[in-house]
Write a protein that holds these residues in place. Structure first.
Motif, mmCIF file in Angstrom:
data_model
loop_
_atom_site.group_PDB
_atom_site.id
_atom_site.type_symbol
_atom_site.label_atom_id
_atom_site.label_comp_id
_atom_site.label_asym_id
_atom_site.label_seq_id
_atom_site.Cartn_x
_atom_site.Cartn_y
_atom_site.Cartn_z
ATOM 1 N N SER A 167 -27.077 -18.040 -12.112
ATOM 2 C CA SER A 167 -26.274 -17.667 -10.619
ATOM 3 C C SER A 167 -25.946 -16.469 -10.592
ATOM 4 O O SER A 167 -25.403 -15.658 -11.898
ATOM 5 N N PRO A 168 -25.665 -16.336 -9.751
ATOM 6 C CA PRO A 168 -26.018 -16.233 -8.573
ATOM 7 C C PRO A 168 -27.809 -16.363 -8.365
ATOM 8 O O PRO A 168 -28.409 -15.800 -8.989
ATOM 9 N N PRO A 169 -28.928 -18.136 -8.598
ATOM 10 C CA PRO A 169 -29.962 -17.647 -8.286
ATOM 11 C C PRO A 169 -30.400 -16.919 -6.823
ATOM 12 O O PRO A 169 -29.498 -16.677 -5.505
ATOM 13 N N PRO A 170 -32.283 -16.519 -7.183
ATOM 14 C CA PRO A 170 -32.233 -15.125 -5.651
ATOM 15 C C PRO A 170 -31.913 -16.590 -4.372
ATOM 16 O O PRO A 170 -32.497 -17.079 -4.775
ATOM 17 N N TYR A 171 -32.103 -15.358 -3.368
ATOM 18 C CA TYR A 171 -32.136 -16.509 -1.927
ATOM 19 C C TYR A 171 -33.785 -16.623 -1.306
ATOM 20 O O TYR A 171 -34.186 -15.395 -0.833
ATOM 21 N N HIS A 172 -34.117 -17.115 -2.240
ATOM 22 C CA HIS A 172 -35.811 -17.722 -1.622
ATOM 23 C C HIS A 172 -35.691 -17.486 -0.476
ATOM 24 O O HIS A 172 -36.999 -18.306 0.022
ATOM 25 N N ASP A 173 -34.922 -18.315 0.785
ATOM 26 C CA ASP A 173 -34.613 -18.374 1.936
ATOM 27 C C ASP A 173 -34.500 -17.322 3.196
ATOM 28 O O ASP A 173 -34.847 -17.310 3.971
ATOM 29 N N ILE A 174 -34.694 -15.756 2.626
ATOM 30 C CA ILE A 174 -34.165 -14.459 3.037
ATOM 31 C C ILE A 174 -34.920 -13.788 2.196
ATOM 32 O O ILE A 174 -35.251 -13.213 1.433
ATOM 33 N N TYR A 175 -36.027 -13.026 2.880
ATOM 34 C CA TYR A 175 -36.924 -12.140 2.410
ATOM 35 C C TYR A 175 -38.022 -11.117 3.867
ATOM 36 O O TYR A 175 -38.724 -10.156 3.928
ATOM 37 N N SER A 176 -37.272 -11.504 5.111
ATOM 38 C CA SER A 176 -36.739 -11.031 6.137
ATOM 39 C C SER A 176 -36.001 -10.955 6.705
ATOM 40 O O SER A 176 -35.053 -12.165 6.892
ATOM 41 N N ILE A 177 -36.198 -9.279 7.956
ATOM 42 C CA ILE A 177 -34.660 -10.365 9.059
ATOM 43 C C ILE A 177 -34.755 -11.031 9.940
ATOM 44 O O ILE A 177 -33.655 -12.349 10.497
ATOM 45 N N GLU A 178 -36.681 -11.691 9.894
ATOM 46 C CA GLU A 178 -36.458 -13.543 10.150
ATOM 47 C C GLU A 178 -36.289 -14.098 9.809
ATOM 48 O O GLU A 178 -35.667 -15.136 10.421
ATOM 49 N N ASP A 179 -36.139 -14.234 8.384
ATOM 50 C CA ASP A 179 -35.448 -15.469 7.564
ATOM 51 C C ASP A 179 -34.248 -15.894 7.562
ATOM 52 O O ASP A 179 -33.767 -16.419 7.937
ATOM 53 N N LEU A 180 -33.224 -13.923 7.965
ATOM 54 C CA LEU A 180 -32.077 -14.329 7.821
ATOM 55 C C LEU A 180 -31.751 -14.939 9.406
ATOM 56 O O LEU A 180 -30.653 -15.314 9.433
ATOM 57 N N LYS A 181 -32.725 -14.055 10.074
ATOM 58 C CA LYS A 181 -32.171 -15.185 11.602
ATOM 59 C C LYS A 181 -31.691 -16.837 11.744
ATOM 60 O O LYS A 181 -31.551 -17.596 12.265
ATOM 61 N N GLN A 182 -33.136 -16.955 10.803
ATOM 62 C CA GLN A 182 -33.432 -18.158 10.843
ATOM 63 C C GLN A 182 -32.278 -19.197 9.621
ATOM 64 O O GLN A 182 -31.805 -20.413 10.093
ATOM 65 N N LEU A 183 -31.566 -18.177 8.913
ATOM 66 C CA LEU A 183 -30.561 -18.657 8.235
ATOM 67 C C LEU A 183 -29.187 -19.290 8.774
ATOM 68 O O LEU A 183 -28.665 -20.326 9.100
ATOM 69 N N ILE A 184 -29.768 -18.477 10.016
ATOM 70 C CA ILE A 184 -27.820 -18.027 10.597
ATOM 71 C C ILE A 184 -28.002 -19.200 11.641
ATOM 72 O O ILE A 184 -27.038 -20.184 11.422
ATOM 73 N N TYR A 185 -29.502 -19.132 11.946
ATOM 74 C CA TYR A 185 -29.745 -20.489 12.999
ATOM 75 C C TYR A 185 -28.753 -21.965 12.137
ATOM 76 O O TYR A 185 -28.619 -23.266 12.624
ATOM 77 N N ASP A 186 -29.739 -22.061 10.470
ATOM 78 C CA ASP A 186 -29.368 -23.467 10.586
ATOM 79 C C ASP A 186 -28.001 -23.282 9.881
ATOM 80 O O ASP A 186 -27.495 -24.479 10.280
ATOM 81 N N LEU A 187 -27.176 -22.456 9.612
ATOM 82 C CA LEU A 187 -25.648 -22.655 9.302
ATOM 83 C C LEU A 187 -24.438 -22.944 11.158
ATOM 84 O O LEU A 187 -24.229 -24.070 10.170
ATOM 85 N N ARG A 188 -25.753 -22.329 11.805
ATOM 86 C CA ARG A 188 -24.561 -22.991 13.293
ATOM 87 C C ARG A 188 -25.409 -24.339 13.400
ATOM 88 O O ARG A 188 -24.284 -24.963 14.014
#
Length: 555
Positions: A13-34
């Motif tokens: 804890s915490p495990p690595p964030y394997h859905d964030i490897y780039s700013i594009e991945d971060l944008k997708q995560l923000i979209y997912d959360l929205r």
């Protein structure tokens, strides 16, 4: 229960964030959360370091509402001391760079900026505002106001003053009161008001970004301060006078053209009146997080329990974009005839996802990739069935969902803490790395799986009768939902096929389940009730996120 883990099992804890490897991945995560909550304010926390301004600009462009610049002086008591002492730079440096970069790129007007890292006084608040912060975070000081004595044992369940512990005896020692924190912030606010009066500023927002009110103290004569130049820290960007220095307007919503609005309209009877609905839709790879907004709409009305099974059953045809089936709520079933991208089933929360190729496909399903990487990341419940291969990190941090797939890439079931994973084909290397819970059943037809499994935390256990019943139910449902030829072949000679499966069982998880079963038997014996778990194998087979064994139909 909040983390969907088994009591008594150690976690990475915490495990690595394997859905964030780039700013594009971060944008997708923000979209997912929205999609998961369209009304939420999305925040991204960044470490104060050289170059953080560029990252913050990317965060603003990625549609975040809020960015937090965390200084090097802060840190939970669970953090390694080396990290607290050696990682990051002062919040003042990171905040100044962030403010200047956002203002220069005309991004400051659409994002809140917050900072933290050992802010304690009203003077700290004023300095942070002048350097560009809309908000300030306090943690250590309010904790001390409640009685924290900085033992740095927050992660050990041994906090001597009862703050960071679940131990009932230690929690009795907690003497903090809400009024203690309220009074502390009254003093901070009073100091802020006094300093604002001295600066001649009436409104707090009129402080934000006005570095001309700051100047370096020339009276400092300590040898460490000689030669320190704060010119760049206090510089004001060369922009027109009417350029906003603080957040003035919201981000534009990226959800306007989402496919889910059509799905929500089609599911209106199910959401409003609990009437079963079905439908068929076309999907393209620009349609991201399909099912996320729909699940949010279900949850707003019905809560986390969602709808009855098979209330919403939609079939989609085509190639789905990232995060297909993310956050899927109970009672929602999505069947995709085609293929899907990365993060399929992310955060699955009780729904059902099935993906299989169209009948006219010229490729062999079990030899072709049908879903991308990081599938079922953080899933907590529900079921997923994939007729074909998945990419890397299948079921990473799965904590309750049951899934069937016909082959996976490297790092399968990584950091898994619960649920079931059935692999009806080959696996990549490093399978079960960091796996602390749940069970995986792997079809090992060439006896090579042992070389590709990480055995640091897991063992290969024999398949008991309860395991066989559970495994067969999942394979049968996989065949029912995807018409899998692999599942059909296994079911034709099930007794022979069963002997080729390997049960991957985390050692810590097995021990914890045995202890829970023993405690349950002891409690039943004291109450004079019949035992519910008669032996260890039954306790181990009791699934976390067990499969639904009802009469699910092909969508």
């Amino acid at each position: 229960s909040v983390r969907h883990t088994t009591p008594g099992v150690s976690l990475i804890s915490p495990p690595p964030y394997h859905d964030i490897y780039s700013i594009e991945d971060l944008k997708q995560l923000i979209y997912d959360l929205r999609c998961g909550n369209p009304r939420a304010r999305i925040s991204v926390k960044l470490v104060s370091e050289i170059g953080v301004g560029t990252v913050a600009a990317g965060v603003a462009k990625a549609n975040s509402d809020h960015v937090l610049i965390a200084g090097h002086d802060g840190g939970t008591g669970a953090s390694p001391l080396s990290s607290i002492q050696a990682a990051g730079v002062p919040w003042e440096i990171g905040l100044a760079e962030t403010q200047q970069t956002l203002v220069l790129n005309d991004l400051r007007s659409r994002i809140w900026v917050q900072t933290d890292g050992q802010l304690k006084t009203g003077r700290d608040v004023i300095v942070a505002a002048l350097l560009g912060a809309d908000e300030m975070g306090f943690s250590t000081a309010p904790l001390i106001a409640q009685g924290c004595i900085m033992m740095r044992a927050c992660h050990l369940n041994t906090c001597p003053v009862g703050i960071a512990t679940q131990d009932p005896e230690l929690r009795k020692r907690f003497a903090g009161q809400p009024e203690h924190v309220v009074n502390y912030f009254f003093f901070v606010a009073e100091e802020v008001r006094g300093l604002m009066a001295k600066l001649g500023v009436r409104r707090f927002v009129d402080l934000i970004g006005h570095t001309e009110m700051l100047e370096a103290d020339e009276a400092i004569d300590h040898w460490k301060a000689r030669g320190v130049d704060l010119t760049h820290l206090l510089a004001k960007p060369d922009v027109p006078d009417d350029t906003p220095l603080r957040r003035m307007q919201p981000q534009e919503s990226p959800l306007v053209n989402a496919l889910d609005w059509e799905l929500i309209r089609a599911a209106k009877d199910a959401i409003d009146h609990r009437k079963p609905v079905t439908g068929e839709f076309a999907v393209r790879n620009v349609d991201r997080t399909v099912g996320g907004l729909l699940s949010s709409a279900v949850t707003v009305v019905h809560g986390a329990d969602g709808l009855a099974p098979e209330s919403v059953r939609f079939t989609l045809r085509g190639s789905a974009g990232q995060s297909f089936g993310a956050w899927l709520a109970p009672g929602v079933e999505l069947t995709l005839v085609g293929d899907a991208n990365d993060y399929t089933g992310k955060g699955l929360s009780g729904g059902v996802v099935a993906v299989f190729p169209p009948e006219e496909a010229s490729y062999v399903a079990e030899e072709s990739v049908i879903v991308g990487n990081t599938v079922l990341y953080g899933a907590t419940s529900g079921r997923a069935f994939f007729r074909g291969l998945a990419g890397e990190r299948f079921a990473v941090r799965n904590s309750g969902a049951s899934a069937v797939v016909e082959g996976v890439g490297d790092h399968g079931c990584e950091y898994m803490t619960g649920g079931r994973a059935v692999i009806l084909g080959p696996t990549g290397i490093n399978f079960a790395a960091g796996m602390s819970g749940g069970v995986a059943y792997v079809l090992d037809e060439d006896d090579s799986f042992g070389d590709r499994c990480n055995l640091e935390l897991v063992d290969f256990d024999p398949i008991e009768e309860a395991d066989a019943i559970e495994l067969r139910a999942l394979v049968e449902e996989h065949h029912l939902r995807t018409l899998s030829s692999v599942a059909a072949r296994l079911l034709q000679d099930w007794e022979s096929a069963l002997g080729r499966f390997v049960k991957v069982m985390p050692r810590d998880y097995k021990r914890a389940l045995a202890e829970l079963a023993a405690a349950e038997r002891e409690s039943d014996a004291e109450l004079g009730e019949p035992m519910r778990a008669t032996d260890e194998s039954e306790a181990v087979a009791a699934p976390v996120g067990s499969p639904h064994t009802g009469t699910a139909r092909q969508s």
